[in-house]
Design a protein around this motif. Sequence first.
Motif, mmCIF file in Angstrom:
data_model
loop_
_atom_site.group_PDB
_atom_site.id
_atom_site.type_symbol
_atom_site.label_atom_id
_atom_site.label_comp_id
_atom_site.label_asym_id
_atom_site.label_seq_id
_atom_site.Cartn_x
_atom_site.Cartn_y
_atom_site.Cartn_z
ATOM 1 N N LYS A 69 -3.385 51.609 -6.598
ATOM 2 C CA LYS A 69 -3.004 51.866 -5.200
ATOM 3 C C LYS A 69 -1.593 51.375 -4.918
ATOM 4 C CE LYS A 69 -6.585 53.772 -3.179
ATOM 5 N NZ LYS A 69 -6.547 55.117 -2.669
ATOM 6 N N PHE A 70 -1.165 50.296 -5.568
ATOM 7 C CA PHE A 70 0.182 49.774 -5.376
ATOM 8 C C PHE A 70 1.204 50.851 -5.718
ATOM 9 C CE2 PHE A 70 3.953 47.494 -6.960
ATOM 10 C CZ PHE A 70 4.215 46.658 -5.892
ATOM 11 N N GLU A 71 1.050 51.456 -6.893
ATOM 12 C CA GLU A 71 1.985 52.502 -7.294
ATOM 13 C C GLU A 71 1.828 53.757 -6.430
ATOM 14 O OE1 GLU A 71 2.037 53.176 -11.515
ATOM 15 O OE2 GLU A 71 3.064 51.267 -11.878
ATOM 16 N N GLU A 72 0.601 54.090 -6.036
ATOM 17 C CA GLU A 72 0.382 55.264 -5.182
ATOM 18 C C GLU A 72 1.165 55.164 -3.879
ATOM 19 O OE1 GLU A 72 -3.746 56.207 -4.455
ATOM 20 O OE2 GLU A 72 -4.209 56.100 -6.596
ATOM 21 N N TYR A 73 1.215 53.977 -3.296
ATOM 22 C CA TYR A 73 1.921 53.792 -2.027
ATOM 23 C C TYR A 73 3.443 53.859 -2.192
ATOM 24 C CZ TYR A 73 -2.328 52.453 0.495
ATOM 25 O OH TYR A 73 -3.565 52.445 1.083
ATOM 26 N N LEU A 74 3.947 53.674 -3.405
ATOM 27 C CA LEU A 74 5.399 53.644 -3.621
ATOM 28 C C LEU A 74 5.970 54.943 -4.170
ATOM 29 C CD1 LEU A 74 5.673 50.072 -5.150
ATOM 30 C CD2 LEU A 74 6.409 50.791 -2.868
ATOM 31 N N ILE A 75 5.132 55.800 -4.758
ATOM 32 C CA ILE A 75 5.637 57.014 -5.394
ATOM 33 C C ILE A 75 6.442 57.857 -4.392
ATOM 34 C CG2 ILE A 75 3.616 58.496 -5.006
ATOM 35 C CD1 ILE A 75 4.051 59.362 -8.022
#
Length: 174
Positions: free
Chosen positions: A52-58
């Motif tokens: 989820k961390f990477e999903e929010y930053l993509i």
Amino acid sequence: MEIKHNTVVGLTYDLKVSKELDDIESEPFSVEVRDEDDPFFFLFGNSGLPEKFEEYLIGKKQGEGFLFTISSADAYGDADEELIMALPKSQFTAAQGFEPEMLEEGNFLPLMDENGYPLQAKVLKDLGDEVLLDFNHPLVGFDLHFEGEVFEVRAATAEEIAHGHVHGDHGFQH
């Protein structure tokens, strides 16, 4: 450049955590601040961070702000009782770089796994000849609240992609 797979990302942020106890969410409190003097860098798509961390930053670009919360279930989950174990104090000698005060309750011990990767364990209790250690991630059971800014985005080098981590000033030196 925007954040996507195989980019090196640098972030500044304030990480706050909260926990739900008896259906009441605690007030978030700060546990880590990364500023311009000490940004956090990682290889996007190979960070080992919660998905989820990477999903929010993509798709974000340098200079863009972000504000999101990751639930404990989507972050580090619940504590695993099998990761709490008693080990003999004799394993933690001065010859191995351990001082007696490091085994005091509440401290985090810097350790390495069988493959040489760093990990840590929290000292829960002194049991006499043994010490009770918790190998769960320190943020297990917490909701994570991130507020920050994308400090830098660049293409990862072929070597960084092959090695699976950032090199240079903000990463590993080989």
